[in-house]
Design a protein around this motif. Structure first.
Motif, PDB file in Angstrom:
ATOM      1  N   ARG A   1      43.508   4.859  41.052  1.00  0.00           N
ATOM      2  CA  ARG A   1      42.558   5.191  42.120  1.00  0.00           C
ATOM      3  C   ARG A   1      43.160   4.902  43.491  1.00  0.00           C
ATOM      4  NH1 ARG A   1      37.574   6.588  40.477  1.00  0.00           N
ATOM      5  NH2 ARG A   1      36.972   6.078  38.341  1.00  0.00           N
TER       6      ARG A   1
ATOM      7  N   ASP B   1      43.635   7.483  46.485  1.00  0.00           N
ATOM      8  CA  ASP B   1      42.973   7.168  47.761  1.00  0.00           C
ATOM      9  C   ASP B   1      43.973   7.238  48.908  1.00  0.00           C
ATOM     10  OD1 ASP B   1      40.530   6.876  46.622  1.00  0.00           O
ATOM     11  OD2 ASP B   1      40.538   4.679  46.595  1.00  0.00           O
TER      12      ASP B   1
ATOM     13  N   PHE C   1      43.427  13.634  40.022  1.00  0.00           N
ATOM     14  CA  PHE C   1      43.136  12.271  39.576  1.00  0.00           C
ATOM     15  C   PHE C   1      42.571  12.245  38.162  1.00  0.00           C
ATOM     16  CE2 PHE C   1      39.681   9.221  38.931  1.00  0.00           C
ATOM     17  CZ  PHE C   1      40.384   8.034  38.967  1.00  0.00           C
ATOM     18  N   TYR C   2      41.523  13.036  37.907  1.00  0.00           N
ATOM     19  CA  TYR C   2      40.857  12.918  36.612  1.00  0.00           C
ATOM     20  C   TYR C   2      41.729  13.454  35.481  1.00  0.00           C
ATOM     21  CZ  TYR C   2      39.498  17.877  36.628  1.00  0.00           C
ATOM     22  OH  TYR C   2      39.500  19.248  36.633  1.00  0.00           O
TER      23      TYR C   2
ATOM     24  N   GLU D   1      43.569   1.898  35.789  1.00  0.00           N
ATOM     25  CA  GLU D   1      42.534   2.597  36.559  1.00  0.00           C
ATOM     26  C   GLU D   1      42.522   2.205  38.042  1.00  0.00           C
ATOM     27  OE1 GLU D   1      37.699   3.403  36.576  1.00  0.00           O
ATOM     28  OE2 GLU D   1      38.619   2.216  34.974  1.00  0.00           O
TER      29      GLU D   1
ATOM     30  N   PHE E   1      37.522  13.738  42.726  1.00  0.00           N
ATOM     31  CA  PHE E   1      36.946  12.601  42.044  1.00  0.00           C
ATOM     32  C   PHE E   1      35.771  13.007  41.156  1.00  0.00           C
ATOM     33  CE2 PHE E   1      39.268  10.817  45.516  1.00  0.00           C
ATOM     34  CZ  PHE E   1      39.854   9.703  44.944  1.00  0.00           C
TER      35      PHE E   1
ATOM     36  N   PRO F   1      38.905  -1.092  43.953  1.00  0.00           N
ATOM     37  CA  PRO F   1      38.264  -0.225  44.958  1.00  0.00           C
ATOM     38  C   PRO F   1      37.069  -0.864  45.644  1.00  0.00           C
ATOM     39  CG  PRO F   1      37.821   0.554  42.726  1.00  0.00           C
ATOM     40  CD  PRO F   1      38.845  -0.525  42.598  1.00  0.00           C
TER      41      PRO F   1
END
Length: 684
Positions: free
Chosen positions: A242, A246, A91-92, A238, A48, A318
């Motif tokens: 996420r 997660d 993820f990024y 987004e 992250f 989130p």
């Protein structure tokens, strides 16, 4: 970066494949690239983190020779060529690709158009091979053209013909006929690009991976109908991205994952049904009774779909995911008494020395106070023992370190006791997504244990219903420590709690929390008292005596409350000032400001016991401040309640309706080296 520019070539560091069940194909490092072995734990820590100077990224440069992507050696009976390894992106990497290169600020209705423009810039139009994969077969094809607007590739069968079927054998003729029916056009997300060491097709492989991932995990069939002022990336991409990562990182409770997938499945089924119904109505020109019935049914379906979509959004967000999306506990239903009426003592030990067994028999199992013979069961781990318990059972855990992968759901009144000092009886939690202990039994007792969390995202112990007693325990927390839910009761005595990234103890409205002689330290906040001003909430009953609350990042004790109008606040403070009994500790005359009986009820103070020494030390000064603020807040609640009744025309109300009793005993606590002080309030 402007939308539509070529996507950077993002290198492979060597993360595990996304979890998909079963053993995956073998991974082999690419020639001239980065090996896929390495410190997986380090990569998880980077997951992250944004790193603009990512050393292994190649932003479209062709100066470097050779591919920077890894390869997958396929398993199976057919000798297919290797394919590019792309489904392990971090993820990024995906976030940056969707935000900067593919979707930018497009609307949901423009997603396909923006994706087509992206593919047109980065996808090689021909000259590359791919494996066409379906649920039934895999076949090697060659791409001869790309229909960008349709997100499809024009293909032909490669020579030699390679096909592997999971159900039945597909001949060359059958496959040619199938391709002719499809006009030789296949969705690009069904193609896995064949590995090439030159690096010429790296962007092609990555681009197809981004499209495939998007339509598998991000896109919903109803997205186009949910247009609003926010761009699609912010609104949908987004949060869903996420949530996906997660879940991969075990950061979401297993119960919430099951709920989400169930909601998603229900919504898909209802939406397809709704589309079919709407299509039938639009194609009919008659104004018949049957059509009217269909319209009513369609409205009902629409309402159901909207309700499910709102639940999905709560889980996808989130922040709201844990505030609203998953407040239910995953506990089991209470078993009650054993059908035979007997109570069993469960002994937990992986191995046991003879001397330990003799001590256990003498002190716990065959003591002189036992009036009847005990029935004993032996277990190798505490989770199995607790799962086998019925009402009234006792679990004795012998010294040792027990690593569990699961959650303790205690729904019956049982005793869970460590045999020895807490540091000798350690239960360590593996797995991030679930609580450690969920307590719903009427009378649960846990003593002489050390509970240890690692990389958790849920609290260490949550009391949902009934009473839980925690005595002589050590709690090494990761996120929130102990949570006392509405209508639940916690008695925590002579225990040590530390390490929570949230609050050490969370107290909800309407709960009863008694903290006696505990240490709460090295948490973000020591003790957090939730807002109870809402008319639907009851005032909590709080007792804090002789606790040491120290070295927390924020406040020792913090009260969360909503902002209210200044007139109600002023009245509450004014009334509470005359309601505090100040007791001198030097044996002198007590100075007490008495209020009338009617005023006491109106101020809703109930029993209040506050000690203020003649010379209050810095360490204990917080006792008076905390109690004073809690009383003021309870008075504020009473005033707000009275004002609402007045607006309804009720000028006289029953005392029981007007006053909710708040018992507060804040005595002898020490507050040391807390970052923001002994006590504070958080307004929202």
């Amino acid at each position: 970066m402007a939308q539509g520019e070529p996507e950077p070539l993002l290198a492979v560091h060597g993360e595990e494949e996304e979890k998909g069940g079963g053993e995956g194909p073998q991974l082999v490092p690419a020639a001239g690239g980065v090996g896929l072995q390495g410190n997986v734990q380090g990569l998880k820590q980077e997951l992250f983190q944004e790193d603009d100077d990512y050393s292994c990224s190649d932003y479209g440069s062709r100066d470097k020779s050779g591919t920077i992507l890894g390869r997958i050696v396929p398993d199976g009976n057919v000798l297919f060529p290797d394919t590019f390894q792309t489904n392990h992106l971090l993820f990024y990497e995906r976030f940056k690709a969707y935000q900067d290169y593919i979707l930018a600020d497009c609307k949901a209705s423009e997603v396909k158009e923006f994706t087509a423009e992206y593919l047109e810039k980065v996808l090689e139009p021909s000259g590359w091979q791919a494996i066409w994969r379906t649920n039934v077969f895999e076949v090697l094809v060659e791409v001869v053209d790309v229909e960008y607007s349709a997100l499809k590739a024009v293909v032909r069968l490669s020579e030699p013909f390679l096909c592997d079927s999971h159900v039945s054998t597909f001949t060359l003729e059958c496959m040619q006929e199938l391709l002719e029916l499809k006009k030789h056009q296949l969705p690009v997300q069904e193609l896995w690009v064949v590995f090439d060491e030159s690096g010429e097709f790296d962007q092609t492989a990555l681009a197809i991976e981004h499209v495939r991932f998007f339509y598998q995990h991000i896109w919903r069939s109803w997205d186009e109908e949910d247009e609003d002022d926010f761009d699609y990336f912010v609104r949908c991409v987004e949060p869903r991205l996420r949530l996906h990562y997660d879940i991969l990182e075990d950061r979401v409770p297993s119960g919430l994952i099951a709920d989400y997938r169930n909601l998603l499945s229900q919504c898909e089924v209802l939406y397809r049904k709704f589309l079919n119904l709407r299509s039938g109505i639009s194609s009919s020109d008659s104004d018949s009774e049957a059509e009217n019935v269909s319209m009513v049914e369609g409205l009902k379906l629409y309402d159901e779909i909207e309700h499910l979509k709102q639940k999905l959004k709560l889980i996808e967000n989130p922040l709201l995911r844990y505030v609203f999306g998953y407040q239910k506990h995953a506990g089991l239903q209470a078993k009650g008494s054993r059908p035979t009426g007997t109570k069993i003592t469960h002994v937990v030990s992986s191995t046991m020395m003879a001397s330990l067994l003799q001590s256990l028999l003498r002190e716990k199992l065959c003591s002189e106070t036992c009036d009847e013979e005990l029935e004993i069961q032996f277990h190798s781990d505490p989770l199995t023992a607790v799962s086998a318990c019925y009402e009234g059972d006792t679990v004795i855990i012998c010294p040792g370190r027990y690593v569990v992968d699961g959650m303790f759901c205690i729904a019956d009144s049982i005793e869970l006791e460590g045999y020895g000092l807490p540091d000798d009886v350690v239960i360590e939690k593996r797995g991030k997504g679930d609580h450690f202990f969920d307590c719903t039994g009427a009378n649960i007792r846990i003593s002489s244990l050390k509970l240890v969390q690692h990389d958790a995202v849920e609290g260490i112990l949550s009391v949902h219903h009934g009473k839980t007693t925690l005595e002589n325990c050590v709690l090494q927390c990761e996120t929130t420590g102990v949570t006392v839910r509405t209508s639940a009761e916690l008695l925590m005595k002579n225990s040590d709690l530390y390490g929570a990234k949230g609050a050490g103890v969370e107290i909800y409205p309407g709960s009863t929390c008694t903290l006696l002689g505990n240490g709460v330290h090295h948490c973000k906040e020591g003790i957090l008292i939730k807002d109870f001003l809402d008319e639907h909430y009851d005032i909590p009953k709080i007792t804090m005596v002789n606790n040491v609350i120290h070295n927390n990042d924020g406040y020792g004790v913090v009260l969360v409350k909503s902002t209210v109008s200044s007139d109600v606040k002023d009245i509450a403070i004014k009334n509470s000032e005359g309601n505090i009994q100040t007791i001198q500790s030097n044996g002198g005359t007590d100075n007490v400001e008495d209020l009338g009986h009617e005023e006491l009820h109106e101020c809703a103070t109930g029993e209040l016991e506050l000690h203020e020494r003649a010379e209050i030390s810095e360490q204990t000064a917080g006792n008076y401040e905390i109690a004073n603020e809690l009383v003021a807040t309870s008075v504020k609640k009473s005033q707000m309640h009275k004002k609402r009744l007045s607006e309804l025309g009720i000028t006289e109300a029953d005392d029981n309706l007007m006053s909710q009793e708040m018992f507060v005993s804040i005595v002898g606590n020490q507050f040391k080296r807390n970052g923001k002080g002994s006590f504070g309030t958080f307004l929202f």
